[in-house]
Design a protein around this motif. Structure first.
Motif, PDB file in Angstrom:
ATOM      1  N   THR B 101       0.982  -1.233   0.023  1.00 36.70           N
ATOM      2  CA  THR B 101       0.019  -0.018  -0.022  1.00 36.70           C
ATOM      3  C   THR B 101       0.860   1.111  -0.012  1.00 36.70           C
ATOM      4  O   THR B 101       0.753   2.091  -0.957  1.00 36.70           O
ATOM      5  N   LEU B 104       2.693   1.584  -3.034  1.00 38.71           N
ATOM      6  CA  LEU B 104       1.884   2.116  -4.583  1.00 38.71           C
ATOM      7  C   LEU B 104       1.901   3.679  -4.277  1.00 38.71           C
ATOM      8  O   LEU B 104       1.878   4.454  -5.337  1.00 38.71           O
ATOM      9  N   GLU B 105       1.930   4.278  -2.916  1.00 37.73           N
ATOM     10  CA  GLU B 105       2.000   5.716  -3.023  1.00 37.73           C
ATOM     11  C   GLU B 105       3.173   6.422  -3.483  1.00 37.73           C
ATOM     12  O   GLU B 105       3.273   7.386  -4.028  1.00 37.73           O
ATOM     13  N   ARG B 107       5.209   4.920  -5.644  1.00 35.75           N
ATOM     14  CA  ARG B 107       5.060   4.553  -7.240  1.00 35.75           C
ATOM     15  C   ARG B 107       4.142   5.968  -7.837  1.00 35.75           C
ATOM     16  O   ARG B 107       4.573   6.225  -8.883  1.00 35.75           O
ATOM     17  N   ILE B 165      -1.666  -4.752  -7.062  1.00 35.67           N
ATOM     18  CA  ILE B 165      -2.401  -3.145  -6.992  1.00 35.67           C
ATOM     19  C   ILE B 165      -3.827  -3.178  -6.843  1.00 35.67           C
ATOM     20  O   ILE B 165      -4.405  -2.610  -5.888  1.00 35.67           O
ATOM     21  N   ARG B 166      -4.384  -4.310  -7.509  1.00 34.31           N
ATOM     22  CA  ARG B 166      -5.862  -4.587  -7.120  1.00 34.31           C
ATOM     23  C   ARG B 166      -6.040  -4.878  -5.789  1.00 34.31           C
ATOM     24  O   ARG B 166      -7.161  -4.723  -5.318  1.00 34.31           O
ATOM     25  N   VAL B 168      -4.160  -4.295  -2.972  1.00 34.72           N
ATOM     26  CA  VAL B 168      -4.266  -3.115  -2.007  1.00 34.72           C
ATOM     27  C   VAL B 168      -5.311  -1.966  -2.109  1.00 34.72           C
ATOM     28  O   VAL B 168      -5.556  -1.418  -1.273  1.00 34.72           O
ATOM     29  N   THR B 169      -5.512  -1.750  -3.484  1.00 33.40           N
ATOM     30  CA  THR B 169      -6.396  -0.572  -3.651  1.00 33.40           C
ATOM     31  C   THR B 169      -7.968  -0.893  -3.615  1.00 33.40           C
ATOM     32  O   THR B 169      -8.712  -0.181  -2.886  1.00 33.40           O
ATOM     33  N   LEU B 170      -8.224  -2.301  -3.921  1.00 33.43           N
ATOM     34  CA  LEU B 170      -9.780  -2.726  -3.631  1.00 33.43           C
ATOM     35  C   LEU B 170     -10.084  -3.473  -2.455  1.00 33.43           C
ATOM     36  O   LEU B 170     -11.103  -3.695  -2.122  1.00 33.43           O
TER      37      LEU B 170
END
Lengths: 195, 195
Positions: B101, B104-105, B107, B165-166, B168-170
């Motif tokens: 998570t 991703l920030e 990135r 990414i799916r 951690v984001t969803l």
């Protein structure tokens, strides 16, 4: 809201998001691009966040309209979907890149922002359902092997997503080209299409 | 800097990044976790950004050490790498999720931040080289079909990235499980391994 106004606001939101990115985008930027007043925007959308969620829903609708072509060969339709995800549709590549750069910022907010998360999940689920349906149609038509369709759709979409993120974060143009070859030659034509 | 101090600072940076995420993380948080003074941290690293770049380099070194096992069966080694990327290694799953998570920030900053971009590109290139080498070893040993090894490595890594990414984001835990099945059963055992 009349459809024409909505369409104009959505187009302006899309263009300004591509131009400014998510963090620095303001309602005033969108109003300027839209050639309308900020108060008109605020009449329909409370916040920038609401406007962006509406944009995601709008893009999903447009995707669904374009994807609704059940008379095409399933293999060609699947390749077309993958190419649209990787390279954009009628849009040019630099715009596609600007949009996905902004979308990544938005995704990075999603773990902490339920509104974004819910809409992204909705888009994700619908796109997955569309790709799954094409694969199922290919299996039914004997064009594809009898694979796990939802899993194969998830696989194609994850690879597309990963490649786009590598492309926008690292600036490697070859990232999307390489994954295009891998997904078309190795997965679709090499593994999925029935002998 | 003595190795022990460096190790302690890196561990503290990793833990606080997982706990606070990228945006709200401060040098003071890291100093507190490290049980050292903020001035010691600043003596070695000018900014939070420098510290995070050093952490990415440190994690890459640790990955390279662990991946250096050329006596394993190439198929098992490749599956092990994919599982490490998707589920974490000795770490637990919630920590792995917290780390990705935060990553991703980080990135999402990379398109605008050259220092992050360069280090992320370095990590990306090294991990890709390691996966490519395992696939090449499998081809040489006759265990894998004669595929395009760099392309297949890029494909596996893009799918892993997209799935994480799916996830951690969803918040969809099944995202990584589904891609695990697709990559192991469909790509590695279904397509890559020689008959």
């Amino acid at each position: 809201m009349v459809e024409e106004t909505r369409e104009r606001i959505m187009e302006a939101t899309y263009r300004t998001l591509c131009e400014y990115g998510y963090a620095s985008l303001t309602m005033q930027d969108i109003a300027d691009e839209c050639d309308c007043s900020k108060s008109l925007l605020h009449y329909h959308f409370d916040t920038k966040e609401d406007l962006l969620v509406a944009l995601l829903a709008h893009l999903l609708e447009r995707f669904e309209e374009r994807a609704d072509t059940t008379d095409a060969d399933p293999r060609d339709q699947l390749v077309g979907l993958v190419e649209g995800f990787l390279f954009g549709d009628e849009r040019n590549r630099s715009e596609h890149r600007a949009f996905h750069t902004a979308l990544l910022e938005l995704r990075a907010q999603a773990p902490h922002n339920e509104t974004f998360r819910d809409q992204l999940a909705e888009n994700d689920a619908q796109v997955h359902a569309t790709v799954t349906a094409v694969i199922e149609r290919g299996i039914d038509a004997g064009r594809f092997r009898n694979v796990d369709a939802p899993r194969t759709a998830a696989h194609l979409l994850a690879a597309v997503q990963g490649a786009r993120i590598r492309w926008v974060t690292l600036g490697h143009d070859t990232a999307v080209d390489t994954i295009h070859e891998a997904l078309v030659s190795d997965v679709i034509d090499g593994w999925l299409v029935a002998e």
